[in-house]
Design a protein around this motif. Structure first.
Motif, PDB file in Angstrom:
ATOM      1  N   GLU A 161     -21.258  49.403  42.443  1.00  0.00           N
ATOM      2  CA  GLU A 161     -22.587  50.447  42.548  1.00  0.00           C
ATOM      3  C   GLU A 161     -23.358  50.795  41.207  1.00  0.00           C
ATOM      4  OE1 GLU A 161     -23.749  52.231  44.933  1.00  0.00           O
ATOM      5  OE2 GLU A 161     -22.840  51.431  46.155  1.00  0.00           O
ATOM      6  N   GLY A 162     -24.486  50.387  41.220  1.00  0.00           N
ATOM      7  CA  GLY A 162     -25.091  50.289  39.550  1.00  0.00           C
ATOM      8  C   GLY A 162     -24.518  49.166  39.096  1.00  0.00           C
ATOM      9  N   VAL A 163     -24.017  49.800  37.492  1.00  0.00           N
ATOM     10  CA  VAL A 163     -23.189  49.569  36.664  1.00  0.00           C
ATOM     11  C   VAL A 163     -22.034  49.470  36.868  1.00  0.00           C
ATOM     12  CG1 VAL A 163     -25.128  48.698  35.329  1.00  0.00           C
ATOM     13  CG2 VAL A 163     -23.569  50.669  34.706  1.00  0.00           C
ATOM     14  N   ARG A 164     -20.897  50.261  37.919  1.00  0.00           N
ATOM     15  CA  ARG A 164     -19.697  50.360  38.389  1.00  0.00           C
ATOM     16  C   ARG A 164     -19.248  49.339  39.102  1.00  0.00           C
ATOM     17  NH1 ARG A 164     -18.862  56.750  38.816  1.00  0.00           N
ATOM     18  NH2 ARG A 164     -17.306  56.887  37.096  1.00  0.00           N
ATOM     19  N   LEU A 172     -23.822  62.616  35.534  1.00  0.00           N
ATOM     20  CA  LEU A 172     -24.830  63.175  35.498  1.00  0.00           C
ATOM     21  C   LEU A 172     -25.831  62.147  34.729  1.00  0.00           C
ATOM     22  CD1 LEU A 172     -27.408  64.584  36.843  1.00  0.00           C
ATOM     23  CD2 LEU A 172     -26.052  66.606  35.050  1.00  0.00           C
ATOM     24  N   ASN A 173     -25.292  62.092  33.041  1.00  0.00           N
ATOM     25  CA  ASN A 173     -26.188  61.237  32.422  1.00  0.00           C
ATOM     26  C   ASN A 173     -26.737  59.971  32.993  1.00  0.00           C
ATOM     27  OD1 ASN A 173     -26.700  63.748  31.027  1.00  0.00           O
ATOM     28  ND2 ASN A 173     -24.667  63.072  29.273  1.00  0.00           N
ATOM     29  N   ARG A 174     -25.534  59.300  33.719  1.00  0.00           N
ATOM     30  CA  ARG A 174     -25.403  57.455  34.212  1.00  0.00           C
ATOM     31  C   ARG A 174     -27.010  57.583  34.925  1.00  0.00           C
ATOM     32  NH1 ARG A 174     -20.914  57.658  35.961  1.00  0.00           N
ATOM     33  NH2 ARG A 174     -19.962  56.551  34.215  1.00  0.00           N
ATOM     34  N   VAL A 175     -26.687  58.935  36.211  1.00  0.00           N
ATOM     35  CA  VAL A 175     -27.533  58.684  37.240  1.00  0.00           C
ATOM     36  C   VAL A 175     -28.816  58.870  36.899  1.00  0.00           C
ATOM     37  CG1 VAL A 175     -28.098  59.655  39.513  1.00  0.00           C
ATOM     38  CG2 VAL A 175     -25.666  59.073  38.889  1.00  0.00           C
ATOM     39  N   ASN A 234     -22.199  38.657  42.371  1.00  0.00           N
ATOM     40  CA  ASN A 234     -22.689  39.079  41.226  1.00  0.00           C
ATOM     41  C   ASN A 234     -21.570  40.039  40.444  1.00  0.00           C
ATOM     42  OD1 ASN A 234     -22.914  41.683  42.181  1.00  0.00           O
ATOM     43  ND2 ASN A 234     -24.870  41.965  41.592  1.00  0.00           N
ATOM     44  N   ARG A 235     -21.356  40.021  39.283  1.00  0.00           N
ATOM     45  CA  ARG A 235     -21.272  40.426  38.180  1.00  0.00           C
ATOM     46  C   ARG A 235     -19.512  40.665  38.404  1.00  0.00           C
ATOM     47  NH1 ARG A 235     -24.619  46.070  37.584  1.00  0.00           N
ATOM     48  NH2 ARG A 235     -26.224  45.371  36.819  1.00  0.00           N
ATOM     49  N   ILE A 236     -19.019  38.998  38.188  1.00  0.00           N
ATOM     50  CA  ILE A 236     -17.184  38.921  39.468  1.00  0.00           C
ATOM     51  C   ILE A 236     -16.798  39.571  38.495  1.00  0.00           C
ATOM     52  CG2 ILE A 236     -17.712  36.613  38.074  1.00  0.00           C
ATOM     53  CD1 ILE A 236     -16.061  37.602  41.512  1.00  0.00           C
ATOM     54  N   ALA A 284     -30.094  52.134  41.373  1.00  0.00           N
ATOM     55  CA  ALA A 284     -28.387  52.092  41.698  1.00  0.00           C
ATOM     56  C   ALA A 284     -27.357  52.100  40.979  1.00  0.00           C
ATOM     57  CB  ALA A 284     -28.511  49.899  41.177  1.00  0.00           C
ATOM     58  N   GLU A 285     -27.514  53.526  40.302  1.00  0.00           N
ATOM     59  CA  GLU A 285     -26.562  54.295  39.761  1.00  0.00           C
ATOM     60  C   GLU A 285     -25.988  55.225  40.814  1.00  0.00           C
ATOM     61  OE1 GLU A 285     -24.903  53.787  37.311  1.00  0.00           O
ATOM     62  OE2 GLU A 285     -25.667  51.946  36.191  1.00  0.00           O
ATOM     63  N   MET A 286     -24.647  55.576  40.127  1.00  0.00           N
ATOM     64  CA  MET A 286     -24.084  56.526  41.459  1.00  0.00           C
ATOM     65  C   MET A 286     -23.437  57.142  40.609  1.00  0.00           C
ATOM     66  SD  MET A 286     -21.136  55.888  44.205  1.00  0.00           S
ATOM     67  CE  MET A 286     -20.499  55.192  43.440  1.00  0.00           C
ATOM     68  N   GLY A 287     -23.254  58.842  40.719  1.00  0.00           N
ATOM     69  CA  GLY A 287     -21.598  59.469  39.860  1.00  0.00           C
ATOM     70  C   GLY A 287     -20.708  60.868  40.947  1.00  0.00           C
TER      71      GLY A 287
END
Length: 455
Positions: free
Chosen positions: A299-302, A79-82, A404-406, A259-262
């Protein structure tokens, strides 16, 4: 005396009309106009004020001090991430989702686990005994959580003044009504006025307000679109009730990324955070099975690895079927056209079914390569090695475009024990291979990926 007039308002989009209309000219829905009485007086949001109004003058933007927002740690990493790092003081958060998906459970278990915070939970749908039964199923520590079953906005504001909470939770906004408007709860005018009053309270008192909202059959938040505009954050809680996974996405966030997802797992004792979704999504052994490819998505940074499943069979009826679950069907049709035009595989007279395992919905274009490889694997009935994962976007000319982010994708695959990863050749430029212990297979075109997989 206050002047009154009757207008007709569309329950779906909020379009107003002086007379009844069968079809809404704005959203195209039928029989959605309802009659409402409008008072030509000051609205409730103009009367309610928790602090004295001060004369405000325009300020030069260079004279405004930019301070970091004070956030409340929700003790929930997902929840904090989203939310963008926590719940911002004085913000207004709207949480929507399907009935029974777990919206109230998520908010209640978060409220019960917050220490040293006084929380006021307003329920307009459930009784106190029902909320107590739900709370007993959720493990929690002793804290100050107060429950009130109320539908009147005026009474809710009175409870807030008497309780002085740190966080206010409204479940749900469609059940709240104000006496200043003569219409039923859930109507456009009631939702608009109640949300505006709660927003004014949140901004003036710096107390965050979390409201739960219903959704309509199309999947969007029920009520006027202005409800999503006035709140600071809109969260969507989604997932199939037949699956144990729940996805929390951010549709709008003024204090963080959208772009974040939990990810949560629904259990008998509430929702459990899924800190490493890749291990759960890849728990099944698919060695020797055709039509399955592992994709590296973000998804996001994950980063996480997901399983794409495809089934190709001869069309029984005249028109071949195309079906995709968790993936954009129009994009799947585009990838099928690339396979037929650029690579030469004839799939026009075959049914193609695609599924993203676990009930997830993925929008990352980097899973294109895994999708077409899974389709080709099912078409030829040849399995893909389970220790190979794929990442790459497929262009219309059959080329594998860079993603991206390979580094994060490679590191996630290596952490889960994969031996090889197929990726675009362009992504190798500037890539440091000193700490990479997984075999990298660069490809430029779709044909090269097929040759690396099937020989």
């Amino acid at each position: 005396m206050a002047k009154e007039k009757n207008i007709y308002v569309c329950n779906n989009c909020g379009q107003e009309s002086p007379k009844w209309i069968g079809k809404c000219p704005s959203c195209g829905q039928w029989n959605t106009f309802v009659e409402e009485t409008v008072h030509k007086t000051a609205t409730l949001s103009q009367h309610l004020c928790f602090h004295e109004n001060k004369k405000v003058k325009p300020v030069n933007i260079n004279d405004i001090s930019s301070e970091k927002e004070a956030r409340i740690n929700m003790l929930d990493e997902e929840l904090n991430r989203v939310l963008g790092g926590g719940l911002v003081q004085g913000s207004m958060v709207l949480l929507g989702g399907e009935p029974g998906i777990g919206k109230s459970t998520l908010i209640l278990q978060t409220a019960l686990r917050l220490p040293n915070k006084k929380i006021l939970y307003i329920s307009g749908e459930e009784s106190t005994s029902q909320l107590k039964l739900r709370a007993d199923r959720i493990p929690h520590e002793h804290n100050d959580c107060y429950i009130a079953c109320e539908n009147s906005l005026e009474q809710i504001l009175t409870h807030i003044k008497n309780t002085t909470p740190d966080i206010v939770i409204i479940d749900s906004i469609q059940t709240i009504s104000t006496e200043s408007i003569d219409s039923s709860p859930g109507s456009v005018s009631q939702i608009r006025e109640c949300a505006a009053s709660l927003l004014r309270f949140a901004k003036e008192s710096h107390i965050p307000v979390i409201i739960i909202g219903h959704i309509n059959k199309e999947g969007s938040i029920a009520g006027p679109k202005i409800l999503e505009h006035i709140v600071d954050t809109v969260l969507q809680f989604e997932g199939d009730q037949h699956y144990m996974y729940r996805i929390l996405r951010s549709i709008k966030n003024r204090f963080g990324s959208t772009a974040e997802m939990g990810i949560y797992e629904m259990r008998q004792d509430g929702l459990r955070q899924v800190s490493n979704p890749s291990e759960l999504l890849l728990s099944q052994d698919h060695a020797g099975m055709s039509g399955i490819a592992i994709a590296s998505a973000i998804e996001g940074v994950r980063p996480f690895l997901i399983e794409t499943q495809a089934l190709v069979s001869s069309a029984v009826y005249g028109n071949p079927q195309r079906s995709a679950i968790g993936f954009d069907q129009r994009r799947m049709n585009m990838l099928l056209a690339v396979l037929e035009k650029r690579v030469g595989f004839k799939l026009a007279q075959k049914d193609v079914f695609l599924n993203i395992a676990g009930g997830l919905k993925v929008n990352d274009p980097a899973i294109d390569l895994a999708v077409i490889c899974a389709i080709l694997s099912s078409n030829m009935d040849i399995s893909i090695e389970p220790q190979i994962c794929l990442a790459g976007e497929v262009g219309l000319s059959g080329e594998i475009r860079p993603i991206n982010r390979i580094e994060q994708r490679i590191s996630e695959a290596e952490k889960l024990g994969f031996r090889q990863i197929i990726l675009p050749t362009h992504n190798l430029q500037g890539l440091c291979r000193d700490k990479i212990h997984i075999e990298l297979i660069p490809v430029r075109k779709v044909e090269e990926a097929f040759k690396a997989l099937f020989g």
